[in-house]
Each structure stands twice: as C-alpha cells, then as structure tokens.
Design a protein around this motif. Structure first.
Motif, short mmCIF file in Angstrom:
data_model
loop_
_atom_site.label_atom_id
_atom_site.label_comp_id
_atom_site.label_asym_id
_atom_site.label_seq_id
_atom_site.Cartn_x
_atom_site.Cartn_y
_atom_site.Cartn_z
N GLU A 89 0.82 -1.22 0.00
CA GLU A 89 0.00 0.00 0.00
C GLU A 89 0.85 1.26 0.00
N ALA A 90 2.10 1.13 -0.48
CA ALA A 90 3.06 2.25 -0.56
C ALA A 90 3.35 2.87 0.80
N GLN A 91 3.21 2.09 1.85
CA GLN A 91 3.44 2.60 3.21
C GLN A 91 4.82 2.24 3.76
N THR A 92 5.64 1.59 2.98
CA THR A 92 6.99 1.25 3.42
C THR A 92 7.80 2.54 3.62
N LYS A 93 8.52 2.60 4.71
CA LYS A 93 9.28 3.81 5.05
C LYS A 93 10.75 3.62 4.70
N ILE A 94 11.31 4.58 3.95
CA ILE A 94 12.72 4.56 3.60
C ILE A 94 13.35 5.90 3.94
N ARG A 95 14.68 5.94 3.91
CA ARG A 95 15.42 7.15 4.24
C ARG A 95 16.36 7.47 3.09
N PRO A 96 15.84 7.98 1.98
CA PRO A 96 16.65 8.17 0.76
C PRO A 96 17.78 9.16 0.98
N VAL A 97 18.94 8.84 0.37
CA VAL A 97 20.12 9.67 0.52
C VAL A 97 20.69 9.94 -0.86
#
Length: 374
Positions: free
Chosen positions: A221-229
């Motif tokens: 559901e596009a709810q995955t959390k990432i920390r883009p760098v």
C-alpha cells in the motif's frame, strides 16, 4: 605569438604551488608516507593510490570522479571495456588506470590492488544472475577481496554494505550484506563499513524508476518507510575517508528524512506534472510470481527478493555524517534535476511544486481517553 619557455613554466609552478608544508605529508596506518604536491584539484597529486572494486556501478562512478578531482591515482577494475570508458576524463593523465579483473580469480584481484594503499569495495548485485547468485556477489566476493588486500599489505579497506544489513532479515540481499561485513572484518579487522540507505541520483533505481514503473512501488500500500540519501553525499563521505585512514568502524549514512513510498510517488507526480498512476496495488503473492517470470527476460527487472525488500522499512538508526564531514541534503532539493526529463515540452520550464509532507502522528497522553469527547 605568446610563448612560454621551460624556465618560465617552472617559475609559474613555483609561484602557484609554493613550498610543501607539514600537512602535505600523511602517514598511513602501515607507516608508509603519502606526500601530496601540485596545485589543488584535478591536476594535483595526492600521493595516494586507490583501487575501487565495483566502480562501474551507480555509486562507484561518482566515487571515482570525487577521487580523481582530489588528485588520487585510481585503479578501476572492470569486466566490460565499454563500461570503463567513462572513467578516462575523470582524472589527469595517468591518474585513472583501468584493469580487467574477475571476482573469482585471486590473481587478477591481487594485481588490481598490488600497489594501492586504500581499497574500496562496492561490488554487489541485488538479484541473481546466471553467473552469480546474491550471496556470491555480496558476501563471498567481498570476503575474498578483503583477504587478498590484507595479504598484500593494504593499509585501509572500506566495505560498502546497506543500512538494513541483518542476518535475520527476510531478504537474501540484506542477509548477504551482513555476512559480508563479518567476512571482511574477519579478514581485515581494521576495515571501515559504510551503510548507506537507498540512494537517488542520475540513473538511479528510485526516482527515475518510480516515474516509469509506479505500479511496483505501490506494494505494501506504498506505506513502506525509507530514508533516501543523495548518491553525491555518500560518494563525498567515502572520499573524505582518505583523510582519516584510522576511522575503522561502522558508519550509518541514512538520508535526513524518513519518507514513505506514497509520498515519493506524489513527489514524482508533482515534479513531472504527469497524472497520478491508476495502476492497482498488487498483492505480494502476485508480485512475487510476476517477478519470477520477469527473470526470463534479458534486461534487469524486478526480482523476487526485491519484492520482499519493498515490505521492509529502513532501520531507524542515527546517522554518522559528522564523522565524515558531510551534511546530507533532502530529496526535494534535487528532485527536479533528475525528473525534469519526464515532463512534456509544454511543462518543461515550469517551476516545481512539492506535495506537503505528511505530519507525524501526534503523541497520545497516557491520561487521555479515546472516548473522551469533551
């Protein structure tokens, strides 16, 4: 016609460069000296010789460019000649040395790092191929390189892992990265481990892929959390490690913000000025079956292990950017640079408008009742 005699050129070089100072001498961990000289920048000679395994990958290209601008002599091992051509203008004459290698051949590995004082290992593959499975490329190979580097007397070894590396992860890729850290530390105890989060930039697999295949980013559901760098920030951080060869520890390099795939899809839509994707959200089982079928095509496609990773949040660990002297930038700062090409000609020069970031959930007081409506 203006001409310059050799004596005039030598005088100009003396005036520009000046005398060497104490800071031009650096003592490496193996007690060998590295003496820098020449004008600052591209035409300088830093006195360092570096080998970058995995240089033809996404991060490797920017790392070689950063090192070349510092006047470092860089050995760039390659498997295909065409992929190594882009390195030629990244350093001054003789500073970029291309060498063919095979990760399964210890002799070619030793030849590539024989004269290097520092080795970067960026070798990795996030899907299985007919020649290498995930473990062979991400764990066994790095362990072999670290062992040979220790035998050849390399003073500094830098291994690139991932922020989510864990032996208990459901992803084979993250498991292999964690195993690689153990094998590298076993062979080279003073190695530095770099753990970046998902990177974005030119030709990345994040923003540009979202603009082309948004359906694959709607998993969970596009709810995955990432920390883009930003890949530039990671490359600069790794280049800065040359000035601090004694920093033998694990460095986490996440992006400055934790974002969901849902927000990033909205960001791509807002910047490209394209209508939102109407593609459905696929169940995990369906996406896994489709990704297995996609392995039969000749170009890289979504792998089953990548489907698994789309359901894993990035680790919430503090960043170690202060140790490498870099301030990471937000993804909105660079989004237009990488996504403008997906705009139509009519909207090409319009300014970017970013969607509002979702506010974090408010903390609930322990004395507050959810049934209190007063």
């Amino acid at each position: 016609m203006l001409t310059s005699t050799p004596s005039v050129l030598r005088l100009q070089r003396t005036i520009v460069v000046g005398k060497r100072a104490y800071h031009d001498l650096q003592t490496l961990p193996n007690k060998k000296p590295a003496i820098s000289y020449g004008p600052p920048g591209y035409s300088a000679v830093s006195g360092r010789t570096v080998t970058v395994f995995g240089c033809t990958g996404f991060l490797g290209r920017y790392l070689v460019s950063k090192l070349g601008k510092l006047g470092t002599q860089v050995i760039v091992p390659y498997r295909e000649e065409d992929e190594a051509r882009l390195f030629k203008p990244m350093g001054d004459l003789g500073q970029i040395v291309r060498m063919e290698w095979d990760i399964r051949d210890e002799n070619t590995i030793a030849e590539c790092l024989r004269y290097s004082d520092t080795v970067y290992n960026l070798v990795g593959r996030d899907y299985d191929t007919k020649n290498f499975d995930i473990r062979s490329a991400n764990a066994v190979g790095p362990g072999r390189i670290a062992k040979i580097a220790a035998e050849c007397g390399v003073s500094q070894f830098i291994q690139v892992s991932h922020l989510n590396a864990s032996k208990s992860s459901p992803s084979k890729f993250y498991q292999a990265k964690a195993e690689a850290e153990e094998l590298v530390k076993e062979a080279f105890p003073t190695a530095t481990i770099i753990r970046p989060a998902t990177m974005f930039g030119y030709e990345d697999k994040l923003l540009t892929n979202m603009a082309v295949w948004p359906i694959w980013w709607k998993l969970n559901e596009a709810q995955t959390k990432i920390r883009p760098v930003h890949v530039f920030d990671v490359a600069q951080a790794m280049a800065n490690l040359l000035a601090n060869p004694q920093l033998s520890r694990t460095l986490n390099l996440p992006g400055p913000s934790t974002l969901t795939y849902e927000y990033l899809l909205d960001l791509v839509t807002s910047v490209t000025l394209q209508p939102p994707s109407q593609a459905p959200t696929l169940p995990k089982s369906v996406a896994t079956v489709l990704s297995k079928l996609a392995q039969n095509i000749w170009w890289p496609a979504l792998s089953p292990d990548e489907v698994t990773r789309r359901y894993i949040d990035d680790a919430e660990v503090p960043g170690d950017w202060d140790a490498v002297g870099v301030q990471p930038s937000e993804i909105e700062t660079h989004a237009l640079t990488y996504l403008r090409r997906y705009r139509s000609a009519v909207n090409f020069v319009r300014p970017a408008v970013f969607p509002p970031r979702p506010s974090p959930p408010a903390a609930v007081s322990p004395h507050t009742s959810f049934f209190d409506i007063s």
